[in-house]
Scaffold this motif. Sequence first.
Motif, PDB file in Angstrom:
ATOM      1  N   MET A  83       0.852  -1.181   0.000  1.00  0.00           N
ATOM      2  CA  MET A  83       0.000   0.000   0.000  1.00  0.00           C
ATOM      3  C   MET A  83       0.894   1.239   0.000  1.00  0.00           C
ATOM      4  SD  MET A  83      -2.849  -1.256   2.779  1.00  0.00           S
ATOM      5  CE  MET A  83      -1.675  -1.345   4.127  1.00  0.00           C
ATOM      6  N   ILE A  84       0.615   2.160  -0.889  1.00  0.00           N
ATOM      7  CA  ILE A  84       1.401   3.381  -0.975  1.00  0.00           C
ATOM      8  C   ILE A  84       0.500   4.590  -0.758  1.00  0.00           C
ATOM      9  CG2 ILE A  84       3.064   2.316  -2.534  1.00  0.00           C
ATOM     10  CD1 ILE A  84       1.791   3.951  -4.809  1.00  0.00           C
ATOM     11  N   SER A  85       1.139   5.726  -0.477  1.00  0.00           N
ATOM     12  CA  SER A  85       0.414   6.990  -0.303  1.00  0.00           C
ATOM     13  C   SER A  85      -0.787   6.822   0.611  1.00  0.00           C
ATOM     14  CB  SER A  85      -0.024   7.542  -1.673  1.00  0.00           C
ATOM     15  OG  SER A  85       1.086   7.732  -2.525  1.00  0.00           O
ATOM     16  N   LEU A  86      -0.545   6.241   1.770  1.00  0.00           N
ATOM     17  CA  LEU A  86      -1.643   5.951   2.686  1.00  0.00           C
ATOM     18  C   LEU A  86      -2.305   7.219   3.190  1.00  0.00           C
ATOM     19  CD1 LEU A  86      -0.066   2.934   4.521  1.00  0.00           C
ATOM     20  CD2 LEU A  86      -2.228   2.911   3.259  1.00  0.00           C
ATOM     21  N   ARG A  87      -3.592   7.124   3.428  1.00  0.00           N
ATOM     22  CA  ARG A  87      -4.424   8.238   3.877  1.00  0.00           C
ATOM     23  C   ARG A  87      -5.095   7.867   5.183  1.00  0.00           C
ATOM     24  NH1 ARG A  87      -7.439   7.951  -1.934  1.00  0.00           N
ATOM     25  NH2 ARG A  87      -5.690   8.647  -3.245  1.00  0.00           N
ATOM     26  N   PRO A  88      -5.499   8.851   5.973  1.00  0.00           N
ATOM     27  CA  PRO A  88      -6.207   8.514   7.228  1.00  0.00           C
ATOM     28  C   PRO A  88      -7.438   7.637   6.985  1.00  0.00           C
ATOM     29  CG  PRO A  88      -5.506  10.793   7.268  1.00  0.00           C
ATOM     30  CD  PRO A  88      -5.184  10.278   5.898  1.00  0.00           C
ATOM     31  N   GLU A  89      -8.103   7.788   5.866  1.00  0.00           N
ATOM     32  CA  GLU A  89      -9.290   6.979   5.574  1.00  0.00           C
ATOM     33  C   GLU A  89      -8.945   5.534   5.237  1.00  0.00           C
ATOM     34  OE1 GLU A  89      -8.448   9.907   4.192  1.00  0.00           O
ATOM     35  OE2 GLU A  89      -8.904   9.937   2.028  1.00  0.00           O
ATOM     36  N   ASP A  90      -7.660   5.210   5.120  1.00  0.00           N
ATOM     37  CA  ASP A  90      -7.250   3.814   4.952  1.00  0.00           C
ATOM     38  C   ASP A  90      -7.170   3.085   6.296  1.00  0.00           C
ATOM     39  OD1 ASP A  90      -4.975   4.951   2.433  1.00  0.00           O
ATOM     40  OD2 ASP A  90      -6.871   3.896   2.113  1.00  0.00           O
ATOM     41  N   THR A  91      -7.379   3.803   7.375  1.00  0.00           N
ATOM     42  CA  THR A  91      -7.371   3.181   8.697  1.00  0.00           C
ATOM     43  C   THR A  91      -8.473   2.144   8.802  1.00  0.00           C
ATOM     44  OG1 THR A  91      -6.423   5.122   9.781  1.00  0.00           O
ATOM     45  CG2 THR A  91      -7.695   3.608  11.167  1.00  0.00           C
ATOM     46  N   ALA A  92      -8.090   0.917   9.129  1.00  0.00           N
ATOM     47  CA  ALA A  92      -9.048  -0.189   9.179  1.00  0.00           C
ATOM     48  C   ALA A  92      -8.332  -1.437   9.678  1.00  0.00           C
ATOM     49  CB  ALA A  92      -9.628  -0.466   7.790  1.00  0.00           C
ATOM     50  N   VAL A  93      -9.116  -2.457   9.944  1.00  0.00           N
ATOM     51  CA  VAL A  93      -8.563  -3.794  10.138  1.00  0.00           C
ATOM     52  C   VAL A  93      -8.533  -4.461   8.766  1.00  0.00           C
ATOM     53  CG1 VAL A  93      -8.812  -6.026  11.265  1.00  0.00           C
ATOM     54  CG2 VAL A  93      -9.455  -3.933  12.479  1.00  0.00           C
ATOM     55  N   TYR A  94      -7.372  -4.971   8.406  1.00  0.00           N
ATOM     56  CA  TYR A  94      -7.185  -5.602   7.102  1.00  0.00           C
ATOM     57  C   TYR A  94      -7.171  -7.114   7.275  1.00  0.00           C
ATOM     58  CZ  TYR A  94      -6.265  -1.122   4.923  1.00  0.00           C
ATOM     59  OH  TYR A  94      -6.396   0.160   4.430  1.00  0.00           O
ATOM     60  N   TYR A  95      -7.934  -7.772   6.432  1.00  0.00           N
ATOM     61  CA  TYR A  95      -8.083  -9.224   6.489  1.00  0.00           C
ATOM     62  C   TYR A  95      -7.677  -9.854   5.164  1.00  0.00           C
ATOM     63  CZ  TYR A  95     -11.261  -8.231  10.411  1.00  0.00           C
ATOM     64  OH  TYR A  95     -11.823  -7.789  11.589  1.00  0.00           O
ATOM     65  N   CYS A  96      -7.075 -11.015   5.242  1.00  0.00           N
ATOM     66  CA  CYS A  96      -6.960 -11.828   4.041  1.00  0.00           C
ATOM     67  C   CYS A  96      -7.959 -12.981   4.156  1.00  0.00           C
ATOM     68  CB  CYS A  96      -5.550 -12.332   3.798  1.00  0.00           C
ATOM     69  SG  CYS A  96      -4.882 -13.451   5.048  1.00  0.00           S
ATOM     70  N   ALA A  97      -8.394 -13.443   3.013  1.00  0.00           N
ATOM     71  CA  ALA A  97      -9.430 -14.467   2.964  1.00  0.00           C
ATOM     72  C   ALA A  97      -9.201 -15.370   1.762  1.00  0.00           C
ATOM     73  CB  ALA A  97     -10.803 -13.816   2.889  1.00  0.00           C
ATOM     74  N   GLY A  98      -9.718 -16.571   1.846  1.00  0.00           N
ATOM     75  CA  GLY A  98      -9.543 -17.525   0.761  1.00  0.00           C
ATOM     76  C   GLY A  98     -10.854 -18.091   0.271  1.00  0.00           C
TER      77      GLY A  98
END
Length: 119
Positions: A83-98
């Motif tokens: 992830m590049i050029s991160l913004r405050p609105e990118d704040t979150a819990v990130y999950y991977c899924a299959g």
Amino acid sequence: QVQLVESGGGLVQAGDSLSLSCAVSGRTSSDLRIGWFRQAPGKEREYLADIRWSEDYASYAYSARGRFIISRDRATNLVNLQMISLRPEDTAVYYCAGRISGRSTYSYWGQGTQVTVSS
């Protein structure tokens, strides 16, 4: 069964870059697809991107194009999200899924990793 474990989250500043990893184990068959999602407080879970386990073919949500890159390394059994050029609105819990190709439902989920972007 597929087991997924995310790592790499943390606190960064706006404009920074961050790379998340998803360790994949278990039934890593050729028909497996691994995706990245995120969920911000008070918002629905959002699909970002996914990639085929057997080949380097990725799909992206419109909102993720240009700043997020998904990749997989079968030698280390990792699926990464740069992830590049991160913004405050990118704040979150990130999950991977299959999920299995041909099925619409993601059946396997990791526990998530928190990404916080300060302004």
